[in-house]
Design a protein around this motif. Structure first.
Motif, PDB file in Angstrom:
ATOM      1  N   VAL A   1      52.845  22.254  38.179  1.00 15.37           N
ATOM      2  CA  VAL A   1      54.087  21.714  37.630  1.00 15.37           C
ATOM      3  C   VAL A   1      55.130  21.824  38.736  1.00 15.37           C
ATOM      4  CG1 VAL A   1      55.856  21.921  35.841  1.00 15.37           C
ATOM      5  CG2 VAL A   1      53.489  22.513  35.308  1.00 15.37           C
ATOM      6  N   THR A   2      55.829  20.718  39.015  1.00 20.51           N
ATOM      7  CA  THR A   2      56.850  20.724  40.059  1.00 20.51           C
ATOM      8  C   THR A   2      58.198  21.094  39.462  1.00 20.51           C
ATOM      9  OG1 THR A   2      57.445  18.409  39.781  1.00 20.51           O
ATOM     10  CG2 THR A   2      55.640  18.898  41.309  1.00 20.51           C
ATOM     11  N   ALA A   3      59.169  21.332  40.344  1.00 21.28           N
ATOM     12  CA  ALA A   3      60.525  21.666  39.903  1.00 21.28           C
ATOM     13  C   ALA A   3      61.142  20.519  39.100  1.00 21.28           C
ATOM     14  CB  ALA A   3      61.404  21.992  41.104  1.00 21.28           C
ATOM     15  N   GLY A   4      60.695  19.305  39.356  1.00 25.37           N
ATOM     16  CA  GLY A   4      61.199  18.147  38.617  1.00 25.37           C
ATOM     17  C   GLY A   4      60.515  17.936  37.283  1.00 25.37           C
ATOM     18  N   GLY A   5      59.511  18.767  36.964  1.00 27.79           N
ATOM     19  CA  GLY A   5      58.831  18.668  35.682  1.00 27.79           C
ATOM     20  C   GLY A   5      57.597  17.787  35.709  1.00 27.79           C
ATOM     21  N   ILE A   6      57.157  17.372  36.874  1.00 29.31           N
ATOM     22  CA  ILE A   6      55.972  16.522  36.983  1.00 29.31           C
ATOM     23  C   ILE A   6      54.729  17.410  36.943  1.00 29.31           C
ATOM     24  CG2 ILE A   6      54.702  14.938  38.479  1.00 29.31           C
ATOM     25  CD1 ILE A   6      57.416  14.003  39.540  1.00 29.31           C
ATOM     26  N   VAL A   7      53.804  17.043  36.072  1.00 26.15           N
ATOM     27  CA  VAL A   7      52.546  17.778  35.951  1.00 26.15           C
ATOM     28  C   VAL A   7      51.461  16.937  36.596  1.00 26.15           C
ATOM     29  CG1 VAL A   7      50.890  18.773  34.328  1.00 26.15           C
ATOM     30  CG2 VAL A   7      53.319  18.798  33.784  1.00 26.15           C
ATOM     31  N   GLY A   8      50.640  17.566  37.419  1.00 27.56           N
ATOM     32  CA  GLY A   8      49.586  16.827  38.082  1.00 27.56           C
ATOM     33  C   GLY A   8      48.461  17.731  38.530  1.00 27.56           C
ATOM     34  N   THR A   9      47.451  17.112  39.140  1.00 31.68           N
ATOM     35  CA  THR A   9      46.281  17.827  39.639  1.00 31.68           C
ATOM     36  C   THR A   9      46.227  17.677  41.156  1.00 31.68           C
ATOM     37  OG1 THR A   9      45.113  17.259  37.602  1.00 31.68           O
ATOM     38  CG2 THR A   9      43.782  18.036  39.431  1.00 31.68           C
ATOM     39  N   VAL A  10      46.028  18.792  41.841  1.00 31.50           N
ATOM     40  CA  VAL A  10      45.958  18.778  43.301  1.00 31.50           C
ATOM     41  C   VAL A  10      44.693  18.035  43.724  1.00 31.50           C
ATOM     42  CG1 VAL A  10      45.749  20.206  45.361  1.00 31.50           C
ATOM     43  CG2 VAL A  10      47.236  20.934  43.499  1.00 31.50           C
ATOM     44  N   GLN A  11      44.851  17.070  44.628  1.00 30.51           N
ATOM     45  CA  GLN A  11      43.727  16.303  45.140  1.00 30.51           C
ATOM     46  C   GLN A  11      43.361  16.700  46.564  1.00 30.51           C
ATOM     47  OE1 GLN A  11      41.898  14.075  43.283  1.00 30.51           O
ATOM     48  NE2 GLN A  11      43.137  14.996  41.676  1.00 30.51           N
ATOM     49  N   ASN A  12      44.373  17.047  47.366  1.00 32.46           N
ATOM     50  CA  ASN A  12      44.117  17.382  48.754  1.00 32.46           C
ATOM     51  C   ASN A  12      45.230  18.306  49.253  1.00 32.46           C
ATOM     52  OD1 ASN A  12      43.077  17.425  51.320  1.00 32.46           O
ATOM     53  ND2 ASN A  12      43.853  15.405  51.891  1.00 32.46           N
ATOM     54  N   THR A  13      44.840  19.314  50.028  1.00 27.22           N
ATOM     55  CA  THR A  13      45.818  20.201  50.657  1.00 27.22           C
ATOM     56  C   THR A  13      45.526  20.254  52.146  1.00 27.22           C
ATOM     57  OG1 THR A  13      44.453  22.160  50.344  1.00 27.22           O
ATOM     58  CG2 THR A  13      46.020  21.645  48.596  1.00 27.22           C
ATOM     59  N   ARG A  14      46.572  20.439  52.921  1.00 32.09           N
ATOM     60  CA  ARG A  14      46.435  20.592  54.356  1.00 32.09           C
ATOM     61  C   ARG A  14      47.149  21.881  54.745  1.00 32.09           C
ATOM     62  NH1 ARG A  14      46.978  15.482  53.166  1.00 32.09           N
ATOM     63  NH2 ARG A  14      49.215  15.286  53.320  1.00 32.09           N
ATOM     64  N   ASP A  15      46.434  22.734  55.469  1.00 28.18           N
ATOM     65  CA  ASP A  15      47.003  24.019  55.853  1.00 28.18           C
ATOM     66  C   ASP A  15      48.153  23.872  56.847  1.00 28.18           C
ATOM     67  OD1 ASP A  15      45.272  25.414  54.222  1.00 28.18           O
ATOM     68  OD2 ASP A  15      43.760  25.629  55.789  1.00 28.18           O
ATOM     69  N   ASP A  16      48.073  22.866  57.706  1.00 36.94           N
ATOM     70  CA  ASP A  16      49.097  22.706  58.746  1.00 36.94           C
ATOM     71  C   ASP A  16      50.338  21.988  58.238  1.00 36.94           C
ATOM     72  OD1 ASP A  16      47.724  20.341  58.382  1.00 36.94           O
ATOM     73  OD2 ASP A  16      47.861  19.733  60.479  1.00 36.94           O
ATOM     74  N   SER A  17      50.303  21.470  57.023  1.00 34.03           N
ATOM     75  CA  SER A  17      51.414  20.703  56.475  1.00 34.03           C
ATOM     76  C   SER A  17      51.920  21.355  55.187  1.00 34.03           C
ATOM     77  CB  SER A  17      50.957  19.275  56.176  1.00 34.03           C
ATOM     78  OG  SER A  17      51.988  18.561  55.541  1.00 34.03           O
ATOM     79  N   GLN A  18      53.162  21.116  54.865  1.00 35.56           N
ATOM     80  CA  GLN A  18      53.730  21.613  53.618  1.00 35.56           C
ATOM     81  C   GLN A  18      53.558  20.607  52.484  1.00 35.56           C
ATOM     82  OE1 GLN A  18      55.036  24.626  52.808  1.00 35.56           O
ATOM     83  NE2 GLN A  18      54.219  25.196  54.785  1.00 35.56           N
ATOM     84  N   GLU A  19      52.866  19.501  52.756  1.00 35.74           N
ATOM     85  CA  GLU A  19      52.646  18.472  51.747  1.00 35.74           C
ATOM     86  C   GLU A  19      51.319  18.677  51.045  1.00 35.74           C
ATOM     87  OE1 GLU A  19      52.866  14.804  53.838  1.00 35.74           O
ATOM     88  OE2 GLU A  19      55.044  14.864  53.996  1.00 35.74           O
ATOM     89  N   VAL A  20      51.293  18.339  49.755  1.00 39.75           N
ATOM     90  CA  VAL A  20      50.090  18.424  48.931  1.00 39.75           C
ATOM     91  C   VAL A  20      49.955  17.087  48.215  1.00 39.75           C
ATOM     92  CG1 VAL A  20      49.024  19.620  46.984  1.00 39.75           C
ATOM     93  CG2 VAL A  20      50.443  20.894  48.585  1.00 39.75           C
ATOM     94  N   ASP A  21      48.749  16.519  48.215  1.00 36.00           N
ATOM     95  CA  ASP A  21      48.502  15.283  47.474  1.00 36.00           C
ATOM     96  C   ASP A  21      48.203  15.647  46.022  1.00 36.00           C
ATOM     97  OD1 ASP A  21      48.802  13.737  49.754  1.00 36.00           O
ATOM     98  OD2 ASP A  21      46.675  13.860  50.262  1.00 36.00           O
TER      99      ASP A  21
END
Length: 118
Positions: free
Chosen positions: A68-88
């Motif tokens: 759950v994000t701070a904006g209230g969006i609920v989702g499922t993690v598809q991809n993470t990258r250790d070198d980046s702060q972004e998550v798909d």
């Protein structure tokens, strides 16, 4: 003639309060110190612990975790990258967005399929 409405003021003896920090001052500031200690142990320390745990959970995200994000969006993690702060994150079937890790407020770990899904 003595006035009933006004009491007589007496000068304090200069020798009684010679130290800069006396026991009277300690007693006077004790409630403030006590309040700070109570605030620290009941409010500040647990909040710091919760923030530390959330940061560790954000760094250990894996595919399939529900978030759950701070904006209230609920989702499922598809991809993470250790070198980046972004998550798909997939928020609907076929709809993927990139989310910054620090905006993730809750991690609902994957626990298997619900009974109502085929």
């Amino acid at each position: 003639m003595h006035n009933i409405l006004f009491s007589t003021a007496y000068a304090a003896d200069a020798g009684t309060n010679g130290g800069a920090f006396s026991s009277a001052a300690l007693v006077q500031y004790a409630p403030f110190v006590l309040i700070f200690v109570v605030f620290y142990f009941f409010l500040i320390r647990p909040q710091q612990k919760r923030q530390r745990e959330l940061r560790e959970e954000q760094n250990s995200l894996r595919r399939g975790d529900r978030i759950v994000t701070a904006g209230g969006i609920v989702g499922t993690v598809q991809n993470t990258r250790d070198d980046s702060q972004e998550v798909d994150v997939e928020i609907a079937q076929g709809v993927k967005v990139k989310v910054i890790r620090s905006t993730i407020t809750t991690i609902l770990r994957r626990e298997g399929k619900p009974a109502n899904e085929a």
